[in-house]
Each structure stands twice: as C-alpha cells, then as structure tokens.
Design an enzyme around this catalytic site. Sequence first.
Site, PDB file in Angstrom:
ATOM      1  N   ALA A 272      39.548  -8.729   3.578  1.00 29.38           N
ATOM      2  CA  ALA A 272      38.920  -7.813   2.820  1.00 29.38           C
ATOM      3  C   ALA A 272      37.720  -8.094   1.810  1.00 29.38           C
ATOM      4  CB  ALA A 272      39.619  -6.299   2.434  1.00 29.38           C
ATOM      5  N   ALA A 273      37.424  -9.143   2.091  1.00 30.83           N
ATOM      6  CA  ALA A 273      36.200  -9.702   0.611  1.00 30.83           C
ATOM      7  C   ALA A 273      35.135  -8.716   0.493  1.00 30.83           C
ATOM      8  CB  ALA A 273      35.853 -11.226   0.283  1.00 30.83           C
ATOM      9  N   GLY A 274      34.664  -8.400   1.851  1.00 31.52           N
ATOM     10  CA  GLY A 274      32.625  -7.317   1.937  1.00 31.52           C
ATOM     11  C   GLY A 274      33.248  -5.985   1.442  1.00 31.52           C
ATOM     12  N   ASP A 275      34.409  -5.275   1.355  1.00 28.94           N
ATOM     13  CA  ASP A 275      34.903  -4.011   1.237  1.00 28.94           C
ATOM     14  C   ASP A 275      35.299  -4.217   0.118  1.00 28.94           C
ATOM     15  OD1 ASP A 275      35.339  -3.436   4.035  1.00 28.94           O
ATOM     16  OD2 ASP A 275      37.514  -3.464   4.128  1.00 28.94           O
TER      17      ASP A 275
END
Length: 312
Positions: A253-256
């Site tokens: 979930a790094a992009g989130d």
Amino acid sequence: MGRNKPKIVVVGSSNMDLVVKSPRIPAVGETVLGEDFIMTPGGKGANQAVAAAKLGAEVYLVARLGQDVFAQQSLSNFEKEGVHTEYIVRTAEAPSGVALITVDRAGDNVIVVAPGANQKLSAQDVQEAQTAIVSSGALVAQLEVPLETVECAARLAHGSGVPFVLNPAPAQRLDTELLAMVDVLTPNETEAEILTGVEVTDEDSARSAACELLERGVKAVILTMGARGFLLSDGRKTEFVPAIKVNAVDATAAGDAFTGALAVGLAQGQALFDAALFANYVAALSVTKMGAQSSMPTRREVESFIKQESDR
C-alpha cells in the site's frame, strides 16, 4: 493538528486483503510454499482514507460493501481509525471486494482483486455526499470503482474549486474531459505506461510520460517509481526526488500511503512540492510494516521519522 483538521473525501474501493508472505513470487503454473498469512482490510480507496485519517485529517469515505462478515470487519476498522462511514452503502447485490496478495521477501507483490460491491458504487452514491465534497480541502479517487462514478466526483470537485487527486489504478485509458478536471495525477510506472504508451524505465522516460499527461490536460503529475522515488511535474518545473531508504517489508500500500498523505498536505494548504515531500516520508514508513491499512503511520510517527532523517 489542532481543531482545524483538514477535511478530505475519498471516493473509492474497500476490500478485504488476504495476504500471503512468500519466499518469492511464483512463476506461472508453479506452487510455492508460503509463510505468514494475514487477513486485513484494504482496497485503494479505503487505504487512502485510513492513511489520511491516521495523519490527523477528517476523512469521509464514499464506498460500497456487501452484506457479509468482511463488511463488518471493514466498518469496525474504519471506526477504530476515525474514518467517517455515513456515505458507505451496504448492498445485497454483491459481496464485499476481496484482494488476493502475494508478498515476497523483498517486499514486492502481485495482487488480484475481485471487486464485488465496489463495482456497484454509483454516481448517485457520490451525489449523496455532495455536501461533504464541496466543503472539503481535497477529493481523492481511484479506478477500482466504475469510471462514471469517478467522473461524477471529478465534476463535483472541479465545479466547487476543490483539488481533485486521481490515483489511476488499476490503469485504463482516460479521456481528456476527465483528465482536464484532475489537479494531481499519481500513477506509478506501469500505470503511466498504460495511460501514455511511454515505457517508464528511468527518469528520462518518466519525464516523457509526465509531459504527455500534462499535454492531455492534467494540471500536475506525480509519477511514483517505488524504491527509486518520484517525479513531479506541473508544467512549470519538473523535479525528481529519490525515495527514502528503509528496510522494506511489504510495499502493498505504499502508493496509497503516498496519495493519502499528499491529499492531507494539499488540504492543509501546502504547496504541491511540499505536500509530495511529506507524502514521500509517509510512503517510506508504510513499507516497513506488513499489511495495507495496518501499515499506515500516524502523524507522530511521521514527524519522528522526518526528524530522525534530518538529523542524519
């Protein structure tokens, strides 16, 4: 953050993530003996909402869930994390969305999503949240819900002067009418390639893809490149910012985390570049823990991390 919390509305998906830690990503047709199993609330919209809430924002999520145990668990988690749920609709027409995720020892992942109730999120559901949207400091959306629903949200934000952040995932071709309403687009390399046809492999190709998106009407592009960092371009300046080096455990979930934190910065009135730098720290911290929403750092953790990095 004080009494004047930034207000953010997120229109998007909510899933239950079924995560298996694996020594490596299996090849086609191969079975690999996995390690830890985690069941945790996810979905790009829900992840971004929780990321923003844990950073101190007042967050409203517009989403759909099924009438099942996964929905109950997701709602309980939103309540725990402080995400407002009055615009979450439960439907008997479809089960709650589910994501099947495999994470290898380097923190890389492969994901398959069964969208379920997310595909039932309608423009009418967005209209029901109009009061919250037009009074917010930022509106965030992704593409795990119907495109017409995203377009409705974009029109409401654009017509009210509310910054609209679009995370174009999973990527699909988008028409110029929608792109012209996007204040900040946050694709990764794969998504940028699908949107533009430009294969993003390095900083130069990232610049070319960003330029193409700006020409199509997007006001600013932040092209995230995982462990390499991100490229920001707004038509006036283009700058590449390296990622902050950490011991990556799970990049799910790094992009989130990045998009949710970016929205918080924008809703607080930060300049785009400053908001992106803040989001870079939040994304770096998120990959040091397993899970999606469970990996999102608090404002205090981020501030401590920024101080620690600046003291090096």
